[in-house]
Design an enzyme around this catalytic site. Structure first.
Site, PDB file in Angstrom:
ATOM      1  N   HIS A 103       0.833  -1.208   0.000  1.00 32.24           N
ATOM      2  CA  HIS A 103       0.000   0.000   0.000  1.00 32.24           C
ATOM      3  C   HIS A 103       0.864   1.253   0.000  1.00 32.24           C
ATOM      4  O   HIS A 103       0.903   1.988  -0.988  1.00 32.24           O
ATOM      5  CB  HIS A 103      -0.949  -0.011   1.214  1.00 32.24           C
ATOM      6  CG  HIS A 103      -1.831   1.192   1.271  1.00 32.24           C
ATOM      7  ND1 HIS A 103      -2.102   1.853   2.445  1.00 32.24           N
ATOM      8  CD2 HIS A 103      -2.500   1.869   0.304  1.00 32.24           C
ATOM      9  CE1 HIS A 103      -2.896   2.884   2.195  1.00 32.24           C
ATOM     10  NE2 HIS A 103      -3.164   2.908   0.899  1.00 32.24           N
ATOM     11  N   HIS A 122      -1.815   1.094   7.871  1.00 30.94           N
ATOM     12  CA  HIS A 122      -3.269   1.186   7.701  1.00 30.94           C
ATOM     13  C   HIS A 122      -3.907  -0.187   7.850  1.00 30.94           C
ATOM     14  O   HIS A 122      -4.962  -0.458   7.292  1.00 30.94           O
ATOM     15  CB  HIS A 122      -3.598   1.810   6.350  1.00 30.94           C
ATOM     16  CG  HIS A 122      -2.821   3.060   6.087  1.00 30.94           C
ATOM     17  ND1 HIS A 122      -1.665   3.082   5.328  1.00 30.94           N
ATOM     18  CD2 HIS A 122      -2.996   4.328   6.533  1.00 30.94           C
ATOM     19  CE1 HIS A 122      -1.178   4.295   5.291  1.00 30.94           C
ATOM     20  NE2 HIS A 122      -1.944   5.077   6.016  1.00 30.94           N
TER      21      HIS A 122
HETATM   22 FE1  FES Z   1       0.285  -0.881   4.795  1.00 34.90          FE
HETATM   23 FE2  FES Z   1      -1.085   1.316   4.248  1.00 34.90          FE
HETATM   24  S1  FES Z   1       1.060   1.071   4.319  1.00 34.90           S
HETATM   25  S2  FES Z   1      -1.850  -0.647   4.738  1.00 34.90           S
END
Ligand code: FES
Length: 173
Positions: A103, A122
């Site tokens: 992500h 997140h």
């Molecule tokens: Fe891992 Fe956003 S950096 S869920």
């Protein structure tokens, strides 16, 4: 208007005969697609083979930190204890993943209780027993998994990655 009951009976009888069944089967065969066959991931990119460890270095459900395909790409080797899809080694249970969240690049940590890699950023979660499948959170792809090979001496080599590594524009060194 009065309907003729014998026409309805004749229709049912003819449908239940072999001719009726053959016609119905042909209709179904023309609608259903051919059986899908499993194919290797099209995203798999072969990097130069790199020895990551030996099977003797691994203990069940204890992560071993590695880097692949280069020193700037942290990852983990895991011996899961049961055969899994894509698992390498004599027991088919050795897998490897990047530990950079796809992500936004936070470092993932391994949770032994459910064999997942988890992101503190997140809260994305990835199932190590299911090829790094994302099971929760904001990432939009599964976790890149290493293509592993184990030789006769038990040395474990990574030879590719099946998804784009975070922060890289392509899977090219
Ligand atoms: Fe891992 Fe956003 S950096 S869920």
């Amino acid at each position: 208007m009065k309907r003729c009951p014998s026409l309805v009976d004749a229709g049912r009888r003819s449908f239940l005969t072999g001719a009726g069944l053959a016609t119905a089967g042909a209709a179904v065969a023309s609608v259903l697609p051919a059986q899908a066959k499993a194919t290797p991931s099209v995203a798999l990119v072969r990097y130069p083979a790199n020895r990551l460890a030996n099977v003797k270095d691994l203990k069940i459900n204890a992560p071993l930190e590695v880097s692949y395909p280069d020193a700037d790409a942290p990852g983990v080797l895991l011996k899961l204890g049961t055969p899994v899809p894509g698992g390498a080694g004599p027991d088919g249970d050795i897998v490897g993943f990047t530990t950079v969240c796809p992500h936004k690049g936070f470092p993932l940590s391994y949770r032994t209780a459910d064999k997942t890699l988890n992101c503190p950023g997140h809260y994305s979660r990835f199932d190590c027993e299911k090829g790094g499948q994302q099971i929760w959170g904001q990432a939009t792809q599964n976790l890149p998994q290493y293509a592993l090979r184990v030789d006769a001496k038990g040395d474990i080599y990574a030879e590719g990655v099946d998804e784009l590594l975070y922060g890289r524009l392509s899977n090219v060194l």
